[in-house]
Design an enzyme around this catalytic site. Structure first.
Site, PDB file in Angstrom:
ATOM      1  N   ASP A   1     106.089   3.403  94.364  1.00  0.00           N
ATOM      2  CA  ASP A   1     106.114   2.877  92.997  1.00  0.00           C
ATOM      3  C   ASP A   1     106.971   3.731  92.067  1.00  0.00           C
ATOM      4  OD1 ASP A   1     104.201   4.855  93.074  1.00  0.00           O
ATOM      5  OD2 ASP A   1     102.666   3.738  92.004  1.00  0.00           O
TER       6      ASP A   1
HETATM    7  C1  LAN Z   1      99.686  11.415  92.567  1.00  0.00           C
HETATM    8  C2  LAN Z   1     100.364  11.267  91.277  1.00  0.00           C
HETATM    9  C3  LAN Z   1     101.185  10.051  91.136  1.00  0.00           C
HETATM   10  C4  LAN Z   1     100.649   8.886  91.944  1.00  0.00           C
HETATM   11  C5  LAN Z   1     101.203   7.532  91.485  1.00  0.00           C
HETATM   12  C6  LAN Z   1     102.711   7.458  91.458  1.00  0.00           C
HETATM   13  C7  LAN Z   1     100.704   7.234  90.078  1.00  0.00           C
HETATM   14  C8  LAN Z   1     100.647   6.476  92.423  1.00  0.00           C
HETATM   15  O1  LAN Z   1     100.960   5.194  91.946  1.00  0.00           O
HETATM   16  C9  LAN Z   1     100.986   6.761  93.857  1.00  0.00           C
HETATM   17  C10 LAN Z   1     100.375   8.096  94.294  1.00  0.00           C
HETATM   18  C11 LAN Z   1     100.785   9.292  93.415  1.00  0.00           C
HETATM   19  C12 LAN Z   1     102.169   9.719  93.832  1.00  0.00           C
HETATM   20  C13 LAN Z   1      99.870  10.500  93.600  1.00  0.00           C
HETATM   21  C14 LAN Z   1      99.246  10.773  94.904  1.00  0.00           C
HETATM   22  C15 LAN Z   1      98.180  11.883  94.951  1.00  0.00           C
HETATM   23  C16 LAN Z   1      98.501  13.053  94.025  1.00  0.00           C
HETATM   24  C17 LAN Z   1      99.804  13.683  94.461  1.00  0.00           C
HETATM   25  C18 LAN Z   1      98.630  12.468  92.610  1.00  0.00           C
HETATM   26  C19 LAN Z   1      97.395  11.780  92.091  1.00  0.00           C
HETATM   27  C20 LAN Z   1      98.774  13.728  91.796  1.00  0.00           C
HETATM   28  C21 LAN Z   1      97.830  14.748  92.490  1.00  0.00           C
HETATM   29  C22 LAN Z   1      97.441  14.139  93.835  1.00  0.00           C
HETATM   30  C23 LAN Z   1      97.324  15.193  94.934  1.00  0.00           C
HETATM   31  C24 LAN Z   1      96.718  14.572  96.174  1.00  0.00           C
HETATM   32  C25 LAN Z   1      96.485  16.354  94.424  1.00  0.00           C
HETATM   33  C26 LAN Z   1      96.150  17.355  95.426  1.00  0.00           C
HETATM   34  C27 LAN Z   1      94.868  17.019  96.057  1.00  0.00           C
HETATM   35  C28 LAN Z   1      94.705  16.742  97.340  1.00  0.00           C
HETATM   36  C29 LAN Z   1      93.586  15.891  97.757  1.00  0.00           C
HETATM   37  C30 LAN Z   1      95.615  17.249  98.382  1.00  0.00           C
END
Ligand code: LAN
Length: 735
Positions: free
Chosen positions: A461
């Site tokens: 996305d």
């Molecule tokens: C994110 C941030 C952005 C998010 C969007 C683009 C909003 C979404 O539509 C797709 C998934 C994604 C890229 C995403 C995946 C998981 C993340 C990276 C996070 C929520 C930000 C932090 C999170 C990450 C997993 C945090 C670390 C924790 C773990 C469980 C490893």
């Protein structure tokens, strides 16, 4: 390496007043959007590098901007919003912002830095301490999994340990209170698996108290359904370094601090704890996904393997070699940034153990820690990624162009959108990763990621929204340079076309590679749905909208495939609409978020209130949730439960999403839209900004994450669109 200073610090009883001089902090933005906060030690430094408005805003220092003329129309309100928001744009064109929320990431940074001997400045230590003071639960003194959550053992034990490492005395009132609550929750024995890991490597828990994390999984043949390359990428990238460290059973040498922690964290003497029986001891306040029988059985078998494996030492050695190799791939693919700060702080330990403190890898890891340290009003926190650069920029640009604010009205706006396009140009990933197939990576050529190009991960996305922003800017803004070639736009489309799953839906970083039953062996306890990729409504909708807009401008490029992809994705989208009419958001809170994106997609294939039952049901669902004040308000608990839970207050950002959704669907009555607009206009401040309200985002069902830029991007966007739409309704003579 420099001897890191972790000596005790004398700090005030509470964090309400800053522990450092806030006027001396500066946000350095360089290298394509890298954020690092710097402290000006001397007057001379401070004078040579004056504090910018961006710095001041995020530090909570008033900008003292003039009062803007009171807006009479939604468009005027949007313009005021943009007038304000331009003050927060970095010279390189993007909008920096805080990306905090989760409360388990700072401890990883602190514990990993401590173990590997990496230093912090005194100011950084002080402000991290202050942040934790300010985020302690006002009643019980503990911390939760995220800033708004209830206190848990995971949050409380890890943040308590962080405070102690950072130099706070055990008898400090904040520590006393937190410790009392930790003991009330049963002490740290019941900490969830990832906490058991951090405490074990620090030497204040026993590796025997942790379920095995064997690196041998990486020796299994790729075709097996549970091979780690089939897991969700975050889960695999976390368990990779964790398995190496587990197998090494590296434990930080005992010292007076860790010895003391051993007596502070538990409700019984450390020596009397029977560790093997702690493996499945998880405090009930912490559990989101309970262990299944299958997981327990598997853990028992792995426990047997741990007993047997010393008899075949070459197997473990080979497994550790492979795990290490993959850690190196990840480091080098991301310039030591890593996928996210959780695996980054673990990779850092692996590189310390293998490459040592005088290696290049060590130095790079030490430097990169700073990309995640964000200074703010409440102190210094550690962010969920190295920022949300691309994500925030794409939304605000779409909002500006759709509202028609891009320079027609005022000098300077053109400069703002030009710079933004410049950032998008530099932000696109132009090649596949250095370590590509060998590291089980998905293609990245042509993609945009969530934060910076350097981080280097395709997100479906983010590629979709980035592509939309470029298409809007390059095609709808007169006189803007065409920085991004047709070829590169086609590359972005090529990436998107590799990402559709058989269901028609799109997942986050890769295709779904593993079977659903892997969720039965989710070992993390505190998160839901983390083992494999899933198709997500939001990831699917961004792709649909990006491809639909792309085909308008480039009707000849891979036309048949694009049509098919869209049709198939729409089928998926219909299939996951809830009986209530909404869509469950997986990355934003919650129904308002996903329903907005869903109705945007449906509108692009001609499905609106008048023409589609599905869109109509969605509108009725939303209108049914509008509150007396004209706004919408959903609690983060909606995400935990996948069911609508009201927030105590209506929320600006969710109101924007709901109103946008109605507009996309061409909802025929102006009343609900107008009331929502009035609420958002009513909450706008005199300088054109909006105040921060509740947390906006989520991941893995149970952890919330902040998107403070949303209150600007979605408000401006919604008001701009609403202005146009209400006029159209007027012209059509609606009541
Ligand atoms: C994110 C941030 C952005 C998010 C969007 C683009 C909003 C979404 O539509 C797709 C998934 C994604 C890229 C995403 C995946 C998981 C993340 C990276 C996070 C929520 C930000 C932090 C999170 C990450 C997993 C945090 C670390 C924790 C773990 C469980 C490893």
């Amino acid at each position: 390496a420099v001897a890191a200073d972790y000596t005790p610090l004398d700090v005030p009883a509470s964090g309400t007043t800053p522990f450092t001089d806030l006027t001396r902090w500066r946000l350095l933005v360089n290298d394509g959007g890298r954020h690092t906060w710097q402290y000006m030690r001397t007057d001379e430094q401070a004078a040579n590098w004056p504090q910018s408005e961006v710095d001041r805003y995020w530090l909570g220092i008033p900008l003292n901007l003039p009062t803007l003329p009171k807006p009479k129309t939604p468009l005027e309100a949007a313009r005021n919003g943009y007038t304000f928001y331009k003050h927060l744009q970095s010279p390189d064109g993007h909008w920096a912002g805080e990306y905090g929320g989760p409360m388990f990431i700072l401890p990883g940074l602190v514990i990993s830095s401590y173990i590997t001997g990496m230093p912090f400045t005194r100011e950084e230590r002080l402000e991290m301490i202050r942040y934790l003071f300010n985020r302690a639960h006002p009643e019980d003194g503990g911390w939760g999994i995220h800033i708004e959550g209830h206190s848990t053992v995971f949050g409380t034990a890890l943040n308590y340990v962080s405070l102690r490492i950072l130099g706070v005395d055990a008898e400090h009132p904040v520590c006393i209170k937190a410790r009392a609550h930790l003991h009330k929750l049963g002490g740290a024995t019941g900490i969830p698996a990832w906490g058991k890991f951090w405490l074990s490597v620090l030497g204040v828990y026993s590796w025997e108290g942790m379920n095995p994390v064997p690196p041998e999984l990486w020796l299994l043949p790729n075709f097996l359904p549970f091979h780690p390359h089939r897991w969700w990428i975050h889960t695999r990238q976390v368990y990779l370094p964790m398995s190496y460290i587990y197998a090494s059973s590296h434990t930080h040498p005992l010292n007076p601090l860790t010895l003391s922690l051993r007596s502070e964290l538990y409700t019984q003497p450390y020596q009397t704890i029977h560790w093997p029986s702690q493996r499945n001891n998880i405090a009930s306040v912490d559990v989101y996904t309970p262990h299944t029988h299958l997981l327990d059985v598997m853990n028992k078998l792995l426990g047997v393997w741990e007993l047997v494996s010393p008899l075949v030492p070459f197997v473990r050695k080979q497994a550790m070699d492979i795990a290490y190799q993959h850690v190196v791939y990840e480091d080098e693919n991301t310039s030591y940034q890593c996928l996210a700060p959780v695996n980054k702080m673990m990779n850092q330990i692996v590189r310390f153990l293998v490459d040592g403190p005088s290696s290049h890898a060590y130095e790079m890891h030490s430097l990169r820690r700073r990309d995640f340290m964000w200074m703010g009003e409440e102190g210094l926190r550690v962010t969920g990624t190295n920022g949300s650069q691309l994500w925030d920029l794409s939304f605000i640009m779409q909002g500006i162009v759709e509202s028609g604010l891009e320079g027609k009205e005022r000098e300077g706006d053109m400069d703002s959108v030009r710079r933004a396009l410049g950032w998008l140009d530099g932000g696109q990933i132009l090649d596949d990763p250095k370590w590509y197939e060998v590291a089980y990576r998905h293609t990245t050529k042509g993609a945009w990621g969530f934060s910076t190009r350097e981080q280097g991960y395709t997100v479906s996305d983010c590629t979709g929204e980035g592509l939309k922003a470029v298409l809007y800017l390059q095609n709808q803004v007169e006189g803007i340079p065409q920085l991004i070639s047709d070829r590169r736009l086609c590359d972005a489309v090529d990436v998107l076309l590799t990402m559709q799953n058989p269901s028609g839906g799109f997942a986050s970083y890769e295709l779904i590679r593993g079977p659903r039953w892997l969720e039965w062996i989710n070992p993390a306890e505190v998160f839901g749905d983390i083992m494999i990729e899933y198709a997500y409504p939001e990831c699917t909708t961004s792709t649909i909208t990006a491809l639909s807009i792309f085909r308008k401008y480039y009707p000849d490029y891979r036309a048949a495939e694009i049509d098919l992809t869209i049709t198939h994705a729409i089928t998926y989208l219909h299939s996951v609409q809830q009986p209530s009419g909404g869509w469950v958001g997986c990355w934003g809170i919650c129904f308002t978020y996903a329903t907005q994106f869903a109705l945007e997609s449906l509108s692009l294939v001609g499905e609106t209130y008048e023409t589609s039952k599905s869109a109509r049901r969605a509108c009725e669902f939303l209108v049914g949730k509008q509150r007396g004040d004209g706004g919408w308000g959903e609690s983060y608990k909606s995400c935990e439960q996948s069911a609508w839970v009201e927030h105590e207050e209506t929320q600006i950002v969710q109101t924007c999403w709901a109103v946008m959704a109605l507009i996309y669907a061409r909802y025929p009555e102006r009343g609900p839209i107008e009331r929502g607009v009035r609420l958002v206009m009513g909450r706008q401040l005199d300088d054109g900004s909006w105040p921060q309200e509740a947390i906006e985002g989520v991941f893995n069902k149970n952890c919330m994450i902040s998107y403070p830029n949303f209150k600007f991007s979605f408000s401006i966007w919604m008001l701009g669109r609403a202005d146009k739409y209400l006029r159209e309704l007027d012209a059509a003579g609606s009541s």
